[in-house]
Design a protein around this motif. Structure first.
Motif, mmCIF file in Angstrom:
data_model
loop_
_atom_site.group_PDB
_atom_site.id
_atom_site.type_symbol
_atom_site.label_atom_id
_atom_site.label_comp_id
_atom_site.label_asym_id
_atom_site.label_seq_id
_atom_site.Cartn_x
_atom_site.Cartn_y
_atom_site.Cartn_z
ATOM 1 N N PHE A 19 -11.266 -8.070 12.172
ATOM 2 C CA PHE A 19 -10.829 -7.844 11.004
ATOM 3 C C PHE A 19 -11.177 -6.195 10.879
ATOM 4 O O PHE A 19 -12.074 -5.794 10.913
ATOM 5 N N LEU A 20 -10.037 -5.676 10.270
ATOM 6 C CA LEU A 20 -10.084 -4.415 10.147
ATOM 7 C C LEU A 20 -9.595 -4.020 8.658
ATOM 8 O O LEU A 20 -8.575 -4.396 8.184
ATOM 9 N N CYS A 21 -10.246 -3.143 7.928
ATOM 10 C CA CYS A 21 -9.980 -2.945 6.453
ATOM 11 C C CYS A 21 -10.043 -1.466 6.364
ATOM 12 O O CYS A 21 -11.053 -0.737 6.429
ATOM 13 N N ILE A 22 -8.947 -0.834 5.827
ATOM 14 C CA ILE A 22 -8.730 0.477 5.679
ATOM 15 C C ILE A 22 -8.614 0.645 4.218
ATOM 16 O O ILE A 22 -7.593 0.359 3.651
ATOM 17 N N GLU A 23 -9.505 1.413 3.476
ATOM 18 C CA GLU A 23 -9.574 1.355 2.086
ATOM 19 C C GLU A 23 -9.493 2.817 1.592
ATOM 20 O O GLU A 23 -10.349 3.664 2.299
ATOM 21 N N ASP A 24 -8.801 3.309 0.430
ATOM 22 C CA ASP A 24 -8.948 4.609 -0.085
ATOM 23 C C ASP A 24 -8.909 4.386 -1.605
ATOM 24 O O ASP A 24 -8.533 3.390 -2.004
ATOM 25 N N ASN A 25 -9.788 5.267 -2.215
ATOM 26 C CA ASN A 25 -9.763 5.278 -3.656
ATOM 27 C C ASN A 25 -8.723 6.068 -4.403
ATOM 28 O O ASN A 25 -9.168 6.757 -5.494
ATOM 29 N N GLY A 26 -7.621 6.470 -3.894
ATOM 30 C CA GLY A 26 -6.622 7.348 -4.306
ATOM 31 C C GLY A 26 -5.590 6.959 -5.436
ATOM 32 O O GLY A 26 -6.098 6.104 -6.050
ATOM 33 N N GLU A 27 -4.406 7.532 -5.268
ATOM 34 C CA GLU A 27 -3.565 7.385 -6.137
ATOM 35 C C GLU A 27 -2.938 5.978 -6.242
ATOM 36 O O GLU A 27 -2.571 5.348 -7.459
ATOM 37 N N GLY A 28 -3.014 5.222 -5.242
ATOM 38 C CA GLY A 28 -2.377 4.109 -5.083
ATOM 39 C C GLY A 28 -1.005 4.259 -5.025
ATOM 40 O O GLY A 28 -0.153 5.147 -5.337
ATOM 41 N N PHE A 29 0.024 2.903 -5.203
ATOM 42 C CA PHE A 29 1.257 2.876 -5.479
ATOM 43 C C PHE A 29 1.710 1.521 -5.962
ATOM 44 O O PHE A 29 0.939 0.721 -6.008
ATOM 45 N N ASP A 30 2.957 1.598 -6.561
ATOM 46 C CA ASP A 30 3.416 0.381 -7.313
ATOM 47 C C ASP A 30 4.052 -0.406 -5.878
ATOM 48 O O ASP A 30 4.917 -0.162 -5.346
ATOM 49 N N MET A 31 3.318 -1.726 -5.779
ATOM 50 C CA MET A 31 3.675 -2.505 -4.775
ATOM 51 C C MET A 31 5.086 -2.793 -4.767
ATOM 52 O O MET A 31 5.572 -2.757 -3.614
#
Lengths: 197, 255
Positions: free
Chosen positions: B200-212
């Motif tokens: 299991f690999l989870c890559i996470e950031d707390n940036g701007e995100g996007f509209d899925m």
């Protein structure tokens, strides 16, 4: 499992050879051989074929249905022997009708399920010995179903017509045993052709 | 009477022949249908194999491009700067400057070694997956772009199937690139959990995100999905505008 099936088919061929030889010997000695055919062909061989089909079936439900049919067939054979067709006097075509009907129906089901639904597709169908065995059983029993089923009609015929029908049946029987005997060579022929396993 | 018998015999033989012909047709039909299905399946397998080869080739190509880009940036921004600094220092007639210059040259040698290691063709095959993740995060941090964090749980990861590792590495690079290019985060974190044959690999950031719904139709994300599917894995992307993005990868692999 493959080895067991191979032995089972070998046993059926040997079994058929033995009782046919004994039946022939009885006729040569001037005795009636109808009891031998009733016991070893109508009852014994049909049971062996049904057990072979049960062995090949993979779903528990179908296995159970075949087992119930075997019990029903055995009961019917006993009832027919006691009340309708004495095994040492008449050929028990009532018993044979039920048995061969079962064999044909279960063979068709097996053909459809094993070879069309359950099996992996890498192996060519012609390279599977069981395919040849079931095809031979299906062809023989569908023909003999009619032959033995209409025996009470044809009994009144003159010997010329009976000989034709009996000869046809013998040809199919011989083809069945030949195919049962040679089916285990089919992987050598058809799998090598398609690149082998 | 004899005519009746002949008719009955004829009917018996005819019925028998008809039933046998039906059975024979049934058997032949099964053989033909099975054969056609076999050919169709073989064709499908060939297409899947070709897709898989294509995925691997693309991943290799992109990793190479990424490495070259990194090398060029390092040569320009890091080694080039260090060399200029060393030249300036060594131009100084002060004896202390020679010592300082030596220190700088040693540092440059270290940087060049590290760069040459990343250009090495076998590097990707030999590097441990955990080490690779840490190195990639270290590169991000070193560039001063944002903070990074790495968490690891479970057993050490060792891939038997090199192709899976290659694709996974490329996906991690792509996720980090996307975060750097589009998200402007202050933190990128990677969590790795290995349960023997499941990763299991989870890559996470707390940036701007996007509209899925809008972005998930894009080629980039579709590519990522098809790549992970090619190696038998599963990809889950979750992003909220203004809150960041979380990419979860689940992959079965042989130890």
């Amino acid at each position: 499992m493959q080895g067991k099936a191979h032995l089972f088919i070998f046993f059926i061929v040997l079994y058929a050879f033995s009782f046919e030889l004994y039946a022939y010997f009885l006729v040569e000695q001037g005795y009636k051989n109808v009891l031998i055919y009733n016991l070893f062909f109508v009852f014994g061989e049909t049971l062996l074929i049904l057990f072979y089909i049960k062995f090949l079936v993979e779903t528990e439900k179908t296995k159970r249905i075949i087992l119930y049919f075997i019990i029903l067939f055995s009961l019917w054979a006993v009832i027919n022997s006691i009340y309708f067709q004495s095994p040492d006097i008449l050929f028990q075509h009532y018993t044979h009708l039920l048995g061969s009907l079962g064999v044909v129906v279960f063979s068709c089901t097996l053909m459809y399920r094993i070879f069309m639904v359950d099996r992996a597709d890498e192996i060519p169908l012609l390279g599977i010995p069981h395919f040849w065995n079931i095809a031979a059983i299906l062809l023989f029993y569908s023909g003999s179903f009619i032959y033995f089923g209409s025996l009470n009609i044809t009994w009144a015929l003159d010997s010329y017509y009976l000989t034709i029908l009996a000869s046809l049946n013998r040809v199919f029987a011989a083809s069945l045993y030949l195919l049962l005997g040679f089916s285990y060579y089919s992987p050598l022929i058809f799998l090598q052709k398609s690149g082998g396993r | 009477m004899e005519e009746d018998n002949s008719l009955q015999t004829f009917l018996a033989i005819l019925t028998g022949i008809i039933i046998m012909v039906i059975m024979a047709v049934f058997i032949i039909a099964i053989v033909i249908v099975h054969r056609q299905r076999q050919i169709r399946n073989r064709h499908k397998i060939q297409i899947i194999k070709a897709d898989f080869r294509n995925t691997i080739l693309n991943a290799e190509k992109e990793i190479r491009e990424q490495t070259l880009l990194y090398v060029s940036q390092e040569l320009h921004d890091n080694i080039g700067q260090l060399l200029s600094l060393a030249k300036l220092v060594l131009n100084n007639p002060d004896p202390a400057a020679v010592f300082e210059g030596k220190k700088l040259i040693n540092q440059i040698i270290k940087e060049v070694r590290s760069l040459s290691r990343s250009i090495n063709k076998d590097y990707i095959n030999e590097v441990k997956f955990e080490d690779f993740l840490q190195e990639e995060l270290a590169k991000v941090q070193k560039s001063g772009f944002c903070e990074v964090s790495f968490e690891k749980e479970g057993l050490p990861v060792s891939f038997v199937e090199g192709d899976k590792k290659l694709v996974l590495i490329r996906m991690v690079q792509e996720c980090l690139n996307n975060a750097i290019k589009h998200a402007s985060p202050s933190l990128i974190s990677i969590k790795l959990r290995n349960l023997g044959n499941k990763l299991f690999l989870c890559i996470e950031d707390n940036g701007e995100g996007f509209d899925m719904p809008t972005v998930s139709q894009g080629l980039g994300l579709r590519n990522m999905h098809s790549r992970i599917e090619a190696i038998g894995g599963n990809l889950e992307i979750d992003s909220v505008v203004g809150q960041g993005t979380r990419i979860k990868i689940e992959l079965e692999h042989e130890e």
